[in-house]
Design a protein around this motif. Structure first.
Motif: not given
Ligand SMILES: NC(=O)c1ccc[n+]([C@@H]2O[C@H](COP(=O)([O-])OP(=O)(O)OC[C@H]3O[C@@H](n4cnc5c(N)ncnc54)[C@H](OP(=O)(O)O)[C@@H]3O)[C@@H](O)[C@H]2O)c1
Length: 336
Positions: A213-219, A235-253
């Motif tokens: 993998i040369d580029v990982y576009f992270e959503n 020399l891969a490039r990883i634009p970190v655009c978002g991390a939706i899997s973590a947006y609904n973590l509950k308090k303390g998670e």
């Protein structure tokens, strides 16, 4: 009177029936140098989940018992601004309500070059710009390289993959259903797509990315992305655009997983977060390139549209359960 969507309670996890409330408010009328606009489409976007929390971020939280706001397309129905006549279609970041009194500098007049106006909230709006800048400035895909995109059938991901393809790279998408796999490969020209809910990710990624993998576009972040790191090329490039899997973590998670540092050191890969707003001085160039691609059908885009003001919460939550293909919108009314 008209409807306005307010934040009633800050959610802990996925928003529920206590999170939003719809209030009846007066429509209002425009003063000098103001417009009254009628909302046509509203955009629901994952970043809005961050604004429902009061955690520190790059953008202020929504206030409790005040309107939620976001990307809107609207029609001017009364104008006290000579340069923006009645009937003009505009877009802006506006409160989620059926009508809004705005100043001219709160909106932008749309020039769609033949595309439907709703595209101004998707391929030819913020998500399209995000895909463009993340790939252009950080991903920098070259001909023959492999670009993996997570959240690949969504508003940003579907454009990022097509832009990578247009640069001569192989686009590989990661998505949550067979329907989305078919959409990417058959309609958008991705070289391969993987269903992270069904496929063995390790095997499927190795098969789809035989040269690494040369580029990982992270959503999305989370477990999906944990499978990417061992396949990164030097020399891969990883634009970190978002991390939706973590947006609904509950308090303390906590958002935990394999740590990425050793992979970055071994490959000298560059991982960089970005916001589309960082590139405001380049919007015009990006708009004109994206519009040209859309006009020539080199980029195709899809929208998932729910009809009616009362469906905004459903549309929003659907982003976190994968209900949308392409850009998720809510249609509020037809143009006059
Ligand atoms: N940096 C910026 O300036 C900027 C601007 C706009 C958007 N973003 C970010 O870009 C990402 C995509 O935004 P978008 O507007 O294009 O949304 P989107 O991709 O249209 O919709 C979200 C998609 O994410 C996927 N998803 C949801 N939960 C997931 C999970 N736990 N694991 C894996 N996939 C999951 C779902 O598709 P599946 O069916 O495939 O699971 C869903 O359809 C978001 O992280 C957003 O915050 C960043």
């Amino acid at each position: 009177m008209q409807k306005q969507l307010q934040l009633q309670e800050r959610p802990n996890g996925l928003p529920d029936e206590h999170t939003f409330s719809t209030k009846e408010i007066e429509i209002g009328s425009p003063n000098d140098n103001e417009l009254l606009v009628k909302t046509l489409y509203l955009s629901v976007d994952p970043y809005m989940r961050g604004r429902m929390s009061d955690a520190k971020s790059y953008i202020a939280p929504f206030e409790l018992n005040q309107a939620i706001s976001g990307g809107s397309i609207a029609e001017v129905i009364e104008s006290n601004v000579s340069s923006i006549p009645k009937g003009t279609i505009v877009s802006g970041l506006l409160p989620f309500q059926e009508y809004v009194v705005v100043k001219p500098d709160q909106v932008r007049t749309l020039e769609m070059h033949g595309a439907p106006i709703s595209a101004a909230l998707g391929a030819l709006g913020m998500p399209g710009l995000t895909a463009y800048f993340g790939l252009d400035d950080i991903g920098k895909p070259k001909e023959g390289e492999t670009v993996v995109i997570s959240g690949a059938a969504g508003a940003v991901g579907s454009i990022a993959g097509q832009l990578a393809r247009l640069k001569g790279a192989r686009a590989v998408g990661i998505v949550g259903s067979q329907e989305k796999v078919d959409f990417l490969v058959n309609e958008l020209g991705f070289s391969a797509a993987i269903n992270y809910k069904e496929d063995n990710m390790e095997e499927a990624l190795k098969q789809a990315c035989p040269d690494g993998i040369d580029v990982y576009f992270e959503n999305v972040g989370g477990e999906v992305s944990d499978h990417i790191w061992p396949l990164l090329n030097p020399l891969a490039r990883i634009p970190v655009c978002g991390a939706i899997s973590a947006y609904n973590l509950k308090k303390g998670e906590k958002d935990s997983g394999p740590r990425v540092q050793t992979y970055l050191v071994k490959t000298r890969a560059r991982m960089q977060g970005f916001l589309y707003g960082d590139y405001a001085d380049q919007y015009e160039k990006a708009y004109s390139e994206l519009s040209e691609y859309v006009k020539n059908k080199e980029i195709v885009f899809k929208e998932t549209i729910l009809d009616g003001f009362d469906r905004i919460p459903e549309a929003f939550n659907g982003l976190f359960t994968g209900k949308n293909i392409g850009k998720q919108l809510v249609k509020i009314s037809d143009p006059s």
